[in-house]
Structure formats: C-alpha cells, structure tokens
Design a protein around this motif. Structure first.
Motif, PDB file in Angstrom:
ATOM      1  N   GLN A  99      11.007   3.099   4.629  1.00 44.53           N
ATOM      2  CA  GLN A  99      12.125   2.215   4.906  1.00 44.53           C
ATOM      3  C   GLN A  99      12.205   1.942   6.405  1.00 44.53           C
ATOM      4  O   GLN A  99      12.128   2.877   7.197  1.00 44.53           O
ATOM      5  N   LYS A 100      12.338   0.663   6.745  1.00 42.52           N
ATOM      6  CA  LYS A 100      12.556   0.268   8.143  1.00 42.52           C
ATOM      7  C   LYS A 100      13.498  -0.924   8.151  1.00 42.52           C
ATOM      8  O   LYS A 100      13.235  -1.915   7.480  1.00 42.52           O
ATOM      9  N   GLY A 101      14.554  -0.805   8.902  1.00 41.27           N
ATOM     10  CA  GLY A 101      15.485  -1.923   9.028  1.00 41.27           C
ATOM     11  C   GLY A 101      16.046  -2.405   7.706  1.00 41.27           C
ATOM     12  O   GLY A 101      16.280  -3.587   7.525  1.00 41.27           O
ATOM     13  N   GLY A 102      16.228  -1.493   6.762  1.00 41.97           N
ATOM     14  CA  GLY A 102      16.780  -1.871   5.471  1.00 41.97           C
ATOM     15  C   GLY A 102      15.773  -2.471   4.504  1.00 41.97           C
ATOM     16  O   GLY A 102      16.136  -2.875   3.409  1.00 41.97           O
ATOM     17  N   LEU A 103      14.516  -2.547   4.903  1.00 39.43           N
ATOM     18  CA  LEU A 103      13.474  -3.096   4.040  1.00 39.43           C
ATOM     19  C   LEU A 103      12.483  -2.004   3.664  1.00 39.43           C
ATOM     20  O   LEU A 103      12.323  -1.016   4.378  1.00 39.43           O
ATOM     21  N   THR A 104      11.821  -2.198   2.542  1.00 38.45           N
ATOM     22  CA  THR A 104      10.812  -1.251   2.077  1.00 38.45           C
ATOM     23  C   THR A 104       9.439  -1.796   2.411  1.00 38.45           C
ATOM     24  O   THR A 104       9.134  -2.956   2.137  1.00 38.45           O
ATOM     25  N   TYR A 105       8.627  -0.960   3.015  1.00 40.65           N
ATOM     26  CA  TYR A 105       7.262  -1.342   3.384  1.00 40.65           C
ATOM     27  C   TYR A 105       6.267  -0.447   2.669  1.00 40.65           C
ATOM     28  O   TYR A 105       6.455   0.759   2.577  1.00 40.65           O
ATOM     29  N   LEU A 106       5.191  -1.054   2.199  1.00 44.97           N
ATOM     30  CA  LEU A 106       4.088  -0.327   1.595  1.00 44.97           C
ATOM     31  C   LEU A 106       2.989  -0.196   2.637  1.00 44.97           C
ATOM     32  O   LEU A 106       2.665  -1.172   3.320  1.00 44.97           O
ATOM     33  N   SER A 107       2.421   0.983   2.752  1.00 45.38           N
ATOM     34  CA  SER A 107       1.330   1.211   3.696  1.00 45.38           C
ATOM     35  C   SER A 107       0.170   0.279   3.374  1.00 45.38           C
ATOM     36  O   SER A 107      -0.351   0.276   2.258  1.00 45.38           O
ATOM     37  N   TRP A 108      -0.235  -0.531   4.356  1.00 42.70           N
ATOM     38  CA  TRP A 108      -1.334  -1.468   4.113  1.00 42.70           C
ATOM     39  C   TRP A 108      -2.627  -0.709   3.831  1.00 42.70           C
ATOM     40  O   TRP A 108      -3.429  -1.135   2.993  1.00 42.70           O
ATOM     41  N   ALA A 109      -2.845   0.400   4.513  1.00 43.36           N
ATOM     42  CA  ALA A 109      -4.081   1.162   4.319  1.00 43.36           C
ATOM     43  C   ALA A 109      -4.137   1.733   2.901  1.00 43.36           C
ATOM     44  O   ALA A 109      -5.186   1.709   2.245  1.00 43.36           O
ATOM     45  N   TRP A 110      -3.016   2.226   2.411  1.00 38.70           N
ATOM     46  CA  TRP A 110      -2.982   2.769   1.060  1.00 38.70           C
ATOM     47  C   TRP A 110      -3.186   1.658   0.037  1.00 38.70           C
ATOM     48  O   TRP A 110      -3.957   1.826  -0.925  1.00 38.70           O
ATOM     49  N   ALA A 111      -2.509   0.522   0.221  1.00 39.27           N
ATOM     50  CA  ALA A 111      -2.637  -0.604  -0.711  1.00 39.27           C
ATOM     51  C   ALA A 111      -4.089  -1.082  -0.777  1.00 39.27           C
ATOM     52  O   ALA A 111      -4.636  -1.309  -1.866  1.00 39.27           O
TER      53      ALA A 111
ATOM     54  N   LEU B  62      -6.641  -0.881  -4.070  1.00 35.56           N
ATOM     55  CA  LEU B  62      -7.286  -2.083  -4.582  1.00 35.56           C
ATOM     56  C   LEU B  62      -8.801  -1.892  -4.640  1.00 35.56           C
ATOM     57  O   LEU B  62      -9.448  -2.201  -5.646  1.00 35.56           O
ATOM     58  N   LYS B  63      -9.369  -1.348  -3.564  1.00 36.49           N
ATOM     59  CA  LYS B  63     -10.822  -1.164  -3.502  1.00 36.49           C
ATOM     60  C   LYS B  63     -11.314  -0.096  -4.484  1.00 36.49           C
ATOM     61  O   LYS B  63     -12.446  -0.171  -4.963  1.00 36.49           O
ATOM     62  N   LYS B  64     -10.480   0.896  -4.788  1.00 38.36           N
ATOM     63  CA  LYS B  64     -10.858   1.893  -5.798  1.00 38.36           C
ATOM     64  C   LYS B  64     -11.025   1.231  -7.160  1.00 38.36           C
ATOM     65  O   LYS B  64     -11.938   1.565  -7.916  1.00 38.36           O
ATOM     66  N   LYS B  65     -10.119   0.331  -7.494  1.00 36.35           N
ATOM     67  CA  LYS B  65     -10.145  -0.339  -8.802  1.00 36.35           C
ATOM     68  C   LYS B  65     -11.152  -1.488  -8.839  1.00 36.35           C
ATOM     69  O   LYS B  65     -11.810  -1.698  -9.852  1.00 36.35           O
ATOM     70  N   TYR B  66     -11.243  -2.227  -7.734  1.00 41.02           N
ATOM     71  CA  TYR B  66     -12.089  -3.426  -7.681  1.00 41.02           C
ATOM     72  C   TYR B  66     -12.861  -3.425  -6.362  1.00 41.02           C
ATOM     73  O   TYR B  66     -12.491  -4.117  -5.406  1.00 41.02           O
TER      74      TYR B  66
END
Length: 166
Positions: free
Chosen positions: A18-30, A34-38
């Motif tokens: 959480q930052k500034g009231g928004l939820t962020y997903l780690s770009w590295a994890w995302a 994705l690369k694990k699946k495809y």
C-alpha cells in the motif's frame, strides 16, 4: 482453461503493498509469475518518433508499454499508457520529469499491462470510478465489482476466440 483464466486465478495479495491509499503489485513478481506460466512472453516499450522511451505533448509525459503473452502459436498483446506521476500520483510537468520518474512509470505500466492478461487484474478494479464526492462508497464498490466481472468475461471470450483460431 484459457490463458486469461490461468493468470486470473493466481492470488497476488501477498505480493502487494500500500502506498498513498493505493495497492501496488511488485512488477518483478508479476513478470516472474507470467514468465513461469508463459516463458516465451515478452514486453515492448514503445518509443516516440525521436527514439525516447516516453512521449510528451510539451506539457506532460507518459509511457506506452505492451506485454505479449505467447502460448504455443497464440500471441496476444495488451498495451498500457500511463502518465509519468509523482509520489502523490499527480502528473509531473514535462520540464520536471527525470529518467528515474520515467523508469518507475515504465515498470508500473508493464505491471498494468500484465494485469490486462489477468494476473492481479482485481487490484485495478474501481480505479476509474468516480471520486467519493461523485457517489457513495457502496455505489463505487458495486460499480467496481460489475466492471471487473464484465472485463473478466470479455477477456475470457477474447482468449477463447483466439484459441479457436489456432
């Protein structure tokens, strides 16, 4: 199960912050998930006519990225454009943009483009609904849930159509 459903079924909650009231997903994890699946999937950072990795109208700047999921013979690209913003999520004027600002925006844009393929899409539900002054929180939640369901259905149908063509 379509590629979209596969990605959409992954729970990303433990990889957000959480930052500034928004939820962020780690770009590295995302990107890793994705690369694990495809593993043949790739991204594109679209440059402007001068070869810069961002675009500008002279007043403000934005980036344009695309993520292409590759699954066998199927390739589907989703493109995301995102304004270069400060820590308060306000657009930065072109004369104040730094390379660091652009780089952070590229990573956020890529994460959103990945989400358009299903991974963590629910994080962005409601980001385009009106502010509190334009409706109650319950109204926004109902609109957000409906929009997410509609988007998930549209993406499932598009993925199924693409898979039929292959």
């Amino acid at each position: 199960m379509s590629y979209f459903e596969t990605l959409n079924n992954i729970n990303v909650n433990e990889h957000t912050e959480q930052k500034g009231g928004l939820t962020y997903l780690s770009w590295a994890w995302a990107w890793s998930e994705l690369k694990k699946k495809y593993p043949m999937s790739f991204y594109t950072i679209y440059e402007n006519k001068d070869g810069w990795n961002y675009h500008t109208d002279g007043r403000y700047c934005w980036v344009k990225t695309g993520v292409t999921v590759v699954d066998g013979d199927m390739q589907i690209e989703h493109i995301e454009e995102l304004p270069v913003m400060d820590y308060k999520n306000k657009s930065i004027t072109a004369d104040r943009v730094t390379s660091f600002d652009v780089n952070k925006t590229i990573q956020r844009s890529l994460t959103k483009a990945v989400a358009r393929h299903g991974l963590g899409l629910y994080i962005y539900a409601g980001e385009d609904v009106p502010d509190e002054k334009d409706g109650s929180a319950e109204d926004r939640k109902r609109v957000s849930a409906k929009q997410t369901k509609e988007l998930v259905e549209e993406e499932k149908q598009a993925a199924e159509e693409m898979e039929k063509q292959i």
